[in-house]
Scaffold this motif. Structure first.
Motif, PDB file in Angstrom:
ATOM      1  N   TYR A 113     -69.192 -10.862  -1.986  1.00 54.86           N
ATOM      2  CA  TYR A 113     -67.893 -10.195  -2.072  1.00 54.86           C
ATOM      3  C   TYR A 113     -67.470 -10.152  -3.533  1.00 54.86           C
ATOM      4  O   TYR A 113     -67.600 -11.148  -4.265  1.00 54.86           O
ATOM      5  N   VAL A 114     -66.979  -8.995  -3.957  1.00 62.28           N
ATOM      6  CA  VAL A 114     -66.415  -8.851  -5.306  1.00 62.28           C
ATOM      7  C   VAL A 114     -64.904  -8.785  -5.176  1.00 62.28           C
ATOM      8  O   VAL A 114     -64.367  -7.970  -4.416  1.00 62.28           O
ATOM      9  N   ARG A 115     -64.209  -9.657  -5.896  1.00 65.21           N
ATOM     10  CA  ARG A 115     -62.745  -9.731  -5.856  1.00 65.21           C
ATOM     11  C   ARG A 115     -62.174  -9.275  -7.190  1.00 65.21           C
ATOM     12  O   ARG A 115     -62.604  -9.744  -8.254  1.00 65.21           O
ATOM     13  N   VAL A 116     -61.200  -8.368  -7.171  1.00 66.60           N
ATOM     14  CA  VAL A 116     -60.527  -7.878  -8.378  1.00 66.60           C
ATOM     15  C   VAL A 116     -59.086  -8.360  -8.334  1.00 66.60           C
ATOM     16  O   VAL A 116     -58.400  -8.204  -7.322  1.00 66.60           O
ATOM     17  N   LYS A 117     -58.625  -8.939  -9.439  1.00 65.62           N
ATOM     18  CA  LYS A 117     -57.252  -9.422  -9.491  1.00 65.62           C
ATOM     19  C   LYS A 117     -56.690  -9.275 -10.895  1.00 65.62           C
ATOM     20  O   LYS A 117     -57.440  -9.080 -11.860  1.00 65.62           O
ATOM     21  N   SER A 118     -55.367  -9.395 -11.002  1.00 70.72           N
ATOM     22  CA  SER A 118     -54.694  -9.323 -12.296  1.00 70.72           C
ATOM     23  C   SER A 118     -54.614 -10.707 -12.912  1.00 70.72           C
ATOM     24  O   SER A 118     -54.339 -11.701 -12.227  1.00 70.72           O
ATOM     25  N   TYR A 119     -54.857 -10.766 -14.225  1.00 71.98           N
ATOM     26  CA  TYR A 119     -54.766 -12.055 -14.915  1.00 71.98           C
ATOM     27  C   TYR A 119     -53.321 -12.493 -15.102  1.00 71.98           C
ATOM     28  O   TYR A 119     -52.972 -13.636 -14.888  1.00 71.98           O
ATOM     29  N   ALA A 120     -52.454 -11.556 -15.479  1.00 76.12           N
ATOM     30  CA  ALA A 120     -51.075 -11.927 -15.819  1.00 76.12           C
ATOM     31  C   ALA A 120     -50.047 -11.205 -14.947  1.00 76.12           C
ATOM     32  O   ALA A 120     -48.880 -11.122 -15.306  1.00 76.12           O
ATOM     33  N   GLY A 121     -50.464 -10.676 -13.826  1.00 79.38           N
ATOM     34  CA  GLY A 121     -49.510 -10.082 -12.904  1.00 79.38           C
ATOM     35  C   GLY A 121     -49.192  -8.628 -13.140  1.00 79.38           C
ATOM     36  O   GLY A 121     -48.388  -8.051 -12.418  1.00 79.38           O
ATOM     37  N   ALA A 122     -49.815  -8.004 -14.136  1.00 78.99           N
ATOM     38  CA  ALA A 122     -49.528  -6.598 -14.412  1.00 78.99           C
ATOM     39  C   ALA A 122     -50.239  -5.709 -13.397  1.00 78.99           C
ATOM     40  O   ALA A 122     -51.289  -6.058 -12.858  1.00 78.99           O
ATOM     41  N   SER A 123     -49.666  -4.561 -13.125  1.00 76.99           N
ATOM     42  CA  SER A 123     -50.273  -3.616 -12.198  1.00 76.99           C
ATOM     43  C   SER A 123     -50.931  -2.489 -12.974  1.00 76.99           C
ATOM     44  O   SER A 123     -50.552  -2.184 -14.104  1.00 76.99           O
ATOM     45  N   GLY A 124     -51.918  -1.840 -12.341  1.00 79.17           N
ATOM     46  CA  GLY A 124     -52.577  -0.726 -12.997  1.00 79.17           C
ATOM     47  C   GLY A 124     -53.842  -0.314 -12.266  1.00 79.17           C
ATOM     48  O   GLY A 124     -54.242  -0.923 -11.269  1.00 79.17           O
ATOM     49  N   ARG A 125     -54.483   0.732 -12.780  1.00 86.24           N
ATOM     50  CA  ARG A 125     -55.658   1.322 -12.152  1.00 86.24           C
ATOM     51  C   ARG A 125     -56.944   0.749 -12.736  1.00 86.24           C
ATOM     52  O   ARG A 125     -56.967   0.247 -13.856  1.00 86.24           O
ATOM     53  N   TYR A 126     -58.012   0.878 -11.958  1.00 87.61           N
ATOM     54  CA  TYR A 126     -59.305   0.396 -12.434  1.00 87.61           C
ATOM     55  C   TYR A 126     -60.426   1.184 -11.767  1.00 87.61           C
ATOM     56  O   TYR A 126     -60.217   1.896 -10.771  1.00 87.61           O
ATOM     57  N   THR A 127     -61.629   1.052 -12.321  1.00 88.34           N
ATOM     58  CA  THR A 127     -62.850   1.476 -11.642  1.00 88.34           C
ATOM     59  C   THR A 127     -63.817   0.311 -11.663  1.00 88.34           C
ATOM     60  O   THR A 127     -63.973  -0.371 -12.687  1.00 88.34           O
ATOM     61  N   LEU A 128     -64.456   0.092 -10.519  1.00 89.05           N
ATOM     62  CA  LEU A 128     -65.391  -1.011 -10.347  1.00 89.05           C
ATOM     63  C   LEU A 128     -66.762  -0.424 -10.014  1.00 89.05           C
ATOM     64  O   LEU A 128     -66.890   0.399  -9.112  1.00 89.05           O
ATOM     65  N   THR A 129     -67.775  -0.859 -10.758  1.00 88.71           N
ATOM     66  CA  THR A 129     -69.146  -0.430 -10.501  1.00 88.71           C
ATOM     67  C   THR A 129     -70.020  -1.661 -10.335  1.00 88.71           C
ATOM     68  O   THR A 129     -70.048  -2.526 -11.215  1.00 88.71           O
ATOM     69  N   VAL A 130     -70.700  -1.747  -9.205  1.00 93.11           N
ATOM     70  CA  VAL A 130     -71.591  -2.870  -8.927  1.00 93.11           C
ATOM     71  C   VAL A 130     -72.982  -2.322  -8.639  1.00 93.11           C
ATOM     72  O   VAL A 130     -73.152  -1.490  -7.746  1.00 93.11           O
ATOM     73  N   SER A 131     -73.957  -2.752  -9.408  1.00 95.03           N
ATOM     74  CA  SER A 131     -75.350  -2.373  -9.179  1.00 95.03           C
ATOM     75  C   SER A 131     -76.103  -3.584  -8.649  1.00 95.03           C
ATOM     76  O   SER A 131     -76.003  -4.683  -9.223  1.00 95.03           O
TER      77      SER A 131
END
Length: 453
Positions: A113-131
């Protein structure tokens, strides 16, 4: 919380039906994790609050490497964690880097499982690529090339399929004018004989036959990317990601910033630099965007020092550790750009808060190239000079609306001038800021006027 930040498939195969392109809420824990994250295919998502986490399930089909790249909006700090099953994280990246990249050696087939989270609580967009090793073989090299948009594909010479090779990292900085053959051969050698991709936003396929004739590559292909839609095309990004080397041609660096930064192409280039360790280079406009800091074009060397705080300097397009805190300039002696590069340094100090002792610049003459290996040692090829600038102290006057004064006893800027040679025998170490085969000069600025000693 679905967004269309990037819809780029980053693997060796074309986009496949059923691959997850956007996250789907709720996916805040392993039980509700999104599935369908295909190997090498980017998924777009967003973190909406301090407590928000996004989870993705991947089924690793065999022992092998799991590569993870997380790119996100500027001004926020997102991190990723890789969990084996529902246990503790076996790998993570929690730094200030953007993208956050890293790898994990999976010993056998298992669910992760890959988990994405904010370090300091800020919100925003992302792209995640897993090979990762997938049951359908997705993401591997050597597959038949996918179909590029017609306007993007300027042609390919050599073998039609991608070739997986062992690559060696490096950055090639070429100052424009006539290309430096031996510097391009340096890139070819570090590609491991893979596929050489030329990336541009204007121009022709002239590099294809020229580079292929040098030998040592599986193919040479030119991509013409002129908008963000093309920059996020699945096959465009896959072609870059599978390259053994990528070279950014001359043109307008503003196009590269506007079309590539924070888009699929930019993410793929950062993957090559930081994860795959494949060589990336550029000439003229292509060189201008390779440092941590870059100028989007247009500054007049004749007036830049009259108010360097007003000279635009961008940040964090491409992330090469060897070029941290550096800004570059090209056609250096031929277009008398010495004042402009000094203005770039001053702008970086004032506008980005870089300490004067860390902010540096590289100016390359035409027909000259600096080939920087993974350890930060740059060989200088060609017929001109490479100039490596750094201050000896803080500027005396650096303020909005004011002409720059950076004098310090007429030795404000220490400049190491290193001549190019055919075989790159002269060099400069960006880590120690010392060189061989060159000589030291001192420049200084008085009320906006640069003096070259």
């Amino acid at each position: 919380m679905q967004v269309a930040l990037l819809l780029a498939a980053l693997g060796a195969q074309p986009a496949r039906a059923g691959c997850l392109a956007n996250e789907s809420e709720p996916n805040n824990d392993s039980k509700s994790a999104n599935s369908g994250l295909c190997s090498g295919v980017a998924v777009a998502g967003s973190i909406g609050a301090a407590a928000d986490e996004d989870w993705y399930r991947i089924d690793v089909a065999a022992a092998g490497t799991v590569d993870i790249s997380l790119a996100h909006d500027s001004g926020i700090d997102l991190d990723w964690y890789l969990h084996k099953g529902k246990g503790k994280a076996v790998a993570y990246r929690s730094t200030a880097s953007n993208p956050e990249t890293g790898s994990y050696a999976a010993a056998a087939a298992a669910t992760y499982y890959v988990r994405v989270k904010s370090y300091a609580g800020a919100s925003g967009r992302y792209t995640l690529t897993v090979s990762y090793p997938a049951a359908d073989g997705g993401g591997g090299g050597g597959a038949t090339a996918c179909v590029l948009p017609k306007k993007v594909d300027l042609g390919k010479v050599g073998n039609p399929g991608w070739k997986t090779t062992a690559t060696s990292g490096g950055i090639l900085l070429m100052g424009g004018g006539l290309d430096v053959d031996n510097a391009l051969k340096w890139m070819i050698a570090r590609s491991g004989g893979g596929d050489f991709v030329v990336l541009r936003s204007s121009g022709t396929d002239a590099y294809n036959d020229y580079i292929y004739a040098m030998g040592g590559v599986n193919s040479v292909q030119t991509l013409l990317v002129t908008n963000t839609t093309q920059a996020n095309d699945a096959c465009v990004v896959a072609t870059i990601r599978n390259a053994g080397a990528v070279f950014l041609a001359g043109g307008d660096q503003a196009d590269y910033v506007n079309y590539f930064k924070n888009q699929g192409v930019g993410s793929a280039l950062n993957y090559l630099i930081n994860s795959k360790r494949a060589p990336v280079g550029g000439t003229s406009a292509g060189m201008a965007v390779l440092g941590q800091f870059y100028h989007p074009g247009g500054a007049d060397p004749a007036t830049a020092l009259q108010d360097p705080t007003a000279v635009a300097i961008g940040n964090n397009f491409l992330a090469s550790a060897a070029l941290a805190n550096l800004v570059t300039d090209t056609h250096f002696a031929q277009r008398a750009r010495q004042p402009r590069l000094v203005a770039f340094l001053a702008s970086g100090i004032y506008n980005h808060g870089v300490p004067w002792s860390s902010m540096g610049g590289i100016g390359a003459d035409e027909s000259t190239a600096v080939a920087v290996d993974a350890s930060g040692i740059g060989q200088v090829y060609g017929s001109g000079n490479a100039h490596f600038l750094r201050g000896t102290g803080a500027p005396e006057i650096l303020a909005p609306g004011a002409a720059l004064t950076w004098k310090l006893g007429n030795e404000a800027l220490r400049v190491e001038q290193v001549p190019g040679t055919a075989n790159g025998s002269n060099s400069f170490n960006l880590g120690t800021w010392t060189g061989s085969g060159g000589f030291t000069r001192y420049w200084y600025v008085t009320n906006g006027v640069l003096t070259l000693n």
